[in-house]
Write a protein that holds these residues in place. Sequence first.
Motif, PDB file in Angstrom:
ATOM      1  N   GLY A  71       0.850   4.885  -7.764  1.00 23.41           N
ATOM      2  CA  GLY A  71       0.143   3.760  -8.366  1.00 23.41           C
ATOM      3  C   GLY A  71       0.983   2.886  -9.262  1.00 23.41           C
ATOM      4  O   GLY A  71       0.437   2.096 -10.051  1.00 23.41           O
ATOM      5  N   HIS A  72       2.298   2.962  -9.148  1.00 24.09           N
ATOM      6  CA  HIS A  72       3.180   2.195 -10.030  1.00 24.09           C
ATOM      7  C   HIS A  72       3.770   0.954  -9.372  1.00 24.09           C
ATOM      8  O   HIS A  72       4.768   0.408  -9.858  1.00 24.09           O
ATOM      9  CB  HIS A  72       4.298   3.091 -10.561  1.00 24.09           C
ATOM     10  N   TYR A  73       3.173   0.510  -8.265  1.00 22.79           N
ATOM     11  CA  TYR A  73       3.617  -0.744  -7.648  1.00 22.79           C
ATOM     12  C   TYR A  73       3.306  -1.911  -8.579  1.00 22.79           C
ATOM     13  O   TYR A  73       2.228  -1.978  -9.172  1.00 22.79           O
ATOM     14  CB  TYR A  73       2.905  -0.953  -6.309  1.00 22.79           C
ATOM     15  N   SER A  95       2.714   1.706  -3.329  1.00 15.52           N
ATOM     16  CA  SER A  95       1.778   2.130  -4.368  1.00 15.52           C
ATOM     17  C   SER A  95       1.469   3.618  -4.244  1.00 15.52           C
ATOM     18  O   SER A  95       1.463   4.359  -5.230  1.00 15.52           O
ATOM     19  CB  SER A  95       0.493   1.309  -4.287  1.00 15.52           C
ATOM     20  N   LYS A  96       1.239   4.072  -3.020  1.00 20.31           N
ATOM     21  CA  LYS A  96       0.955   5.488  -2.790  1.00 20.31           C
ATOM     22  C   LYS A  96       2.157   6.359  -3.135  1.00 20.31           C
ATOM     23  O   LYS A  96       2.025   7.391  -3.817  1.00 20.31           O
ATOM     24  CB  LYS A  96       0.544   5.712  -1.340  1.00 20.31           C
ATOM     25  N   ASP A 152       0.825  -1.214   0.000  1.00 21.69           N
ATOM     26  CA  ASP A 152       0.000   0.000   0.000  1.00 21.69           C
ATOM     27  C   ASP A 152       0.856   1.261   0.000  1.00 21.69           C
ATOM     28  O   ASP A 152       0.587   2.220  -0.724  1.00 21.69           O
ATOM     29  CB  ASP A 152      -0.931   0.017   1.214  1.00 21.69           C
TER      30      ASP A 152
END
Length: 232
Positions: free
Chosen positions: A189-191, A184-185, A181
């Motif tokens: 959003g590119h995790y 990603s943040k 999480d």
Amino acid sequence: MTLPKILAVLTSTGTLGDSGMPTGWYLPEFAHPYNILAPHAEIVVASPAGGAAPLDPSSVEAFKSDPQCVGFLNTQTALWKNTQKLSDFLGRAGEFHAIYFVGGHGPMFDLATSSVSHQLVNEFWSAGKVVSAVCHGSAALAFIRTANGTSLLAGSEVTGFSNAEEDAIQLGEAVPFKLEDKLSKASGGHYVKADSLWGVKIAVARDGRLITGQNPASAAAVGEAILKSIRS
């Protein structure tokens, strides 16, 4: 010929929060990249507190049949028993080609929020060096802000231990945050992650200067990517 230098960073945290469960750095996440990199680079080892860095005993048990891990455990003890203090490397990024954060749950509790670690990574990044991590070692990158206030990971593909993997080992409630999480943040959003649990996945971004791996199985691939980047 002078070998390139890599700063490998281990956690100093040996207990999983308030649970009392032992933790630390994870054996294959140091052993596998080390065996790839050591013939080609000088590896210097540091930790937040310096001195002995705790090795997660569960990783020793889990990889007791892995020849590389067993050999590393039997011959390289001095690497983690005598680490240098992380703060001693502030202002010295110019000496190195890369910094590498070894995983294990420990980094979630110290390196993730260490102002010294954050400053050091910013120095390495500003100096054009490779910044890399594997598994929970990516926690060391999740909260870093650059000089202009943006996330170090903004807009970059990144990976680290997934929520599903954390839940699979029943430690989702023991960690201070879910790494997937936060990554990603921080990245916008590119995790990214492997298609299946425990699959090999690495993310190489920013012209090879930002390298992360998802889990223990990805550690060797991270080592190979670091080697490729410091040779280019």
